[in-house]
Design a protein around this motif. Structure first.
Motif, PDB file in Angstrom:
ATOM      1  N   ARG A 162      -5.164   6.492  -9.022  1.00 23.58           N
ATOM      2  CA  ARG A 162      -5.816   6.671  -7.722  1.00 23.58           C
ATOM      3  C   ARG A 162      -5.233   5.761  -6.653  1.00 23.58           C
ATOM      4  NH1 ARG A 162      -7.867  10.999  -7.179  1.00 23.58           N
ATOM      5  NH2 ARG A 162      -9.604  10.777  -8.623  1.00 23.58           N
TER       6      ARG A 162
ATOM      7  N   LYS B  24      -0.566   9.312  -0.096  1.00 22.61           N
ATOM      8  CA  LYS B  24      -1.210  10.128   0.937  1.00 22.61           C
ATOM      9  C   LYS B  24      -1.096   9.454   2.306  1.00 22.61           C
ATOM     10  CE  LYS B  24      -5.340  11.550  -0.022  1.00 22.61           C
ATOM     11  NZ  LYS B  24      -6.709  11.536  -0.582  1.00 22.61           N
TER      12      LYS B  24
ATOM     13  N   GLN C 219      -3.498   7.184  -3.217  1.00 17.35           N
ATOM     14  CA  GLN C 219      -3.938   6.835  -1.866  1.00 17.35           C
ATOM     15  C   GLN C 219      -2.781   6.300  -1.025  1.00 17.35           C
ATOM     16  OE1 GLN C 219      -6.695   7.719  -0.743  1.00 17.35           O
ATOM     17  NE2 GLN C 219      -8.058   7.985  -2.482  1.00 17.35           N
TER      18      GLN C 219
END
Length: 206
Positions: free
Chosen positions: A92, A99, A96
């Protein structure tokens, strides 16, 4: 059957998109995992191998037995060989960061072992619009999904993907995860079910 690539659908449940503060896409959001991402569901998950927060995401998996290219819904239905359960394991923190930079997600999603996969049950007799599945962590319910809550139903996903690239026999399509995703810790036990008791599989984090 030899498994090939894994085609994944992101943000196919509105509540999951909301829990990660992601906008809901207008069309299916597709990404891929290579065949090297696939491991048996029951194989232990080595959390300690990763220098990032490793999250679980349970999804319905669709195994294709026939090729699909520019398919309609009837062809897509005929091509489905089986239904199973899969974990879309996600780094994760890495996701992030990618992104935020506008980069693809593969470093967070496509690493070796990132797709624990169950056996498949025959699709014949299953109502694709009325499938229910759950994930428990250490005996506590974490995720509960139903295909009626998908933003893009299973056949729509197959049709859409086949308009852009060929889907081959042995390809697996992951159809999105419901709300309730979270980090894995060493010692956790995950139990996944395709209801009503079509399939029950378990794994643990080490």
């Amino acid at each position: 059957m030899r498994y090939n690539k894994v085609v994944c659908v992101g943000r196919n449940y509105a509540e999951h998109a909301a829990e990660l503060n992601n906008p809901i896409p207008d069309t299916p959001l597709l990404f891929m995992k290579p065949a090297t991402a696939l491991v048996p569901f029951e194989e232990p998950i080595p959390v300690s191998h990763h220098n990032s927060s490793l999250h679980f995401e349970l999804e319905l998996a669709v195994l294709l037995g026939q090729p699909l290219k520019h398919a309609d819904k009837a062809a897509a239905l005929d091509a489905i060989d089986g239904i199973g359960l899969a974990l879309d394991l996600t780094l994760r923190d890495v996701q992030q960061q990618l992104k935020a930079q506008g980069h693809p997600w593969e470093l967070a999603k496509a690493f070796d072992g990132s797709c624990p996969i169950s056996q498949f049950v025959p699709a014949d007799g299953l109502n694709l619009t009325d499938l229910e599945f759950t994930l428990e962590r250490n005996g506590t319910l974490q995720q509960h999904g139903h295909t009626k809550h998908m933003l893009s139903p299973i056949l729509d996903v197959l049709v859409y993907a086949s308009q852009h690239f060929t889907l081959s026999p042995g390809d697996i399509v992951l159809t999105g995860t419901p709300a309730g995703v979270g980090p894995l810790h060493a010692g956790d036990t995950l139990t996944a079910r395709l209801l009503p008791e079509h399939l029950v599989v378990q794994t643990r984090a080490i």
